[in-house]
Design a protein around this motif. Sequence first.
Motif, short mmCIF file in Angstrom:
data_model
loop_
_atom_site.label_atom_id
_atom_site.label_comp_id
_atom_site.label_asym_id
_atom_site.label_seq_id
_atom_site.Cartn_x
_atom_site.Cartn_y
_atom_site.Cartn_z
N PHE A 286 -101.55 -4.26 -47.71
CA PHE A 286 -101.70 -3.39 -49.06
C PHE A 286 -101.80 -4.49 -50.41
CE2 PHE A 286 -97.91 -2.97 -48.51
CZ PHE A 286 -97.19 -2.52 -49.71
N HIS A 287 -102.17 -4.72 -51.03
CA HIS A 287 -102.57 -5.78 -52.65
C HIS A 287 -101.78 -4.31 -53.56
CE1 HIS A 287 -103.04 -9.05 -54.60
NE2 HIS A 287 -104.18 -8.38 -55.61
N LEU A 288 -100.73 -5.61 -54.16
CA LEU A 288 -100.06 -4.88 -55.64
C LEU A 288 -99.95 -5.93 -56.97
CD1 LEU A 288 -96.11 -4.22 -54.25
CD2 LEU A 288 -98.24 -2.60 -54.93
N PRO A 289 -101.81 -5.62 -57.08
CA PRO A 289 -102.08 -5.81 -57.85
C PRO A 289 -101.52 -6.49 -59.31
CG PRO A 289 -102.95 -4.79 -58.76
CD PRO A 289 -102.20 -4.25 -57.57
N ASN A 290 -100.30 -5.97 -59.64
CA ASN A 290 -99.31 -5.79 -61.03
C ASN A 290 -98.05 -5.24 -60.82
OD1 ASN A 290 -98.85 -6.75 -63.70
ND2 ASN A 290 -99.56 -4.21 -64.04
N PRO A 291 -97.70 -5.82 -60.04
CA PRO A 291 -96.44 -5.46 -59.13
C PRO A 291 -94.90 -6.17 -60.79
CG PRO A 291 -96.64 -7.65 -58.36
CD PRO A 291 -97.76 -7.22 -58.86
N LYS A 292 -93.52 -5.18 -60.46
CA LYS A 292 -93.31 -5.79 -62.06
C LYS A 292 -92.80 -7.28 -62.33
CE LYS A 292 -88.39 -4.72 -62.82
NZ LYS A 292 -86.99 -4.22 -62.36
N ASN A 293 -92.86 -7.83 -61.04
CA ASN A 293 -92.63 -9.87 -61.36
C ASN A 293 -93.76 -10.11 -61.96
OD1 ASN A 293 -94.04 -9.89 -58.70
ND2 ASN A 293 -91.99 -10.55 -57.96
N SER A 294 -95.28 -9.25 -61.87
CA SER A 294 -96.07 -10.35 -62.08
C SER A 294 -96.59 -11.36 -61.68
CB SER A 294 -95.68 -10.92 -63.58
OG SER A 294 -95.10 -9.67 -65.20
#
Length: 428
Positions: A286-294
Amino acid sequence: MLTRFSAMASKLTKTVVDRIKPGSKDEFHWDAEVKGFGARVTPKGKITFVVQGRVEGSGKEARITIGAYGVFTVDQARDVAKEHLRSMRMGNDPRDMKKQSEAMKITLQAVCDAYVSRPGKLKATSREAIERHVRTTFEAWKDKPVVNITEDMCRTRYREMLTKGLRGNREGGSPGQANQAFSVLGALLNYAARQHKRADGSPLIAHNPVSILRDDKVRLKPRTARILDNKVGAAWQALTEWRATAHNRDTMSSIDLVRFLMLTGLRISEASSLKWSQVHLEDGYFHLPNPKNSNPVSMPLSTQAVELLKARPKVEDNEHVFPSWAAAGHIKDPRDLMKKLSVVAGMHITPHALRRTYTNVALRQCRIEKFRTDLLTNHITRDVTAEHYFDTTNLQWLQPEAQKIGDHLDLEAAKVAGANVVALPQRA
């Protein structure tokens, strides 16, 4: 290049100014009495008083607009021009003085608005937290100039928050909230100091008053709550049983969300807002496009996580994996379920405690190297090898590690269920 003074200058009076006729371009009419004072006339006939001169010691030439004729009389404008010329002779640039004057009036709210409006600098959650503290914690200060915030004000407000919080006053706050509020204030004042200068070029705020709290701030113990090793199986088994008997959509979403947290170690905001467009079941990630660490990243899925997602019902007109009837469209805080899980774990458990649980299982139970565990939890790694020699944006290569964690949860749950299980060799 500034306009040169005319040798034909005459004393400006109301009569003289009233007789000025506009030309085809801006024209200047200079006063014979005060050198540097004049009237600028536009082709449309607008008349504005100006003053120009050289700043002593710097060699800089400056022209300052005084104001429109009608707002200022000729005599009023001449008096203002004299003050500006006097400042220039003393080595002060009136333009810098004006900037300083404007900067000295900048309010905390104005600094906050500018700080949170910087494109691409802050996540929505960070922006909301900053705006909330200015709106609530510093409500009495938000419309005051930031230069008026003093060390005594900071110390008093910080101690007031702690005292009210200890007394159970709803206006107060925990030490953590107080520390966070003043970290926000410190950042805003540092930003104001960088963005605005005094006439001499020095920062608007030479000394951040929040620094006075260095000795006052309550030292917070690191949060270490997690599901203990001997309770991990019970927690996973309980979630599995609850899911089998759940029929309400929000209840099912909450249970699956918490199971997904245990299988991935995600932050609650990253998991709860997951959309089907980010999930690639056939390829196992799955993809995280905008996680906390950017840092956008693709994360591996264990077979347990894949099966969980395959069993998730898709809701028409709702793109979220863990949908809810709430306004956000997805489960945000599975609070009631976490209370039930806390009973099983024997201690208070939060969604972030599940992240610590995942890390502990990876490091201690599955013997996964720390830099790989950091990557799986999307921490900013300090490992030079990982940063420069491994692909840290497409982490499908860590699927074996993710699988070890999923298998460990199943094995521990099976022990709790009373199965006669034998630990299998870890999958390659």
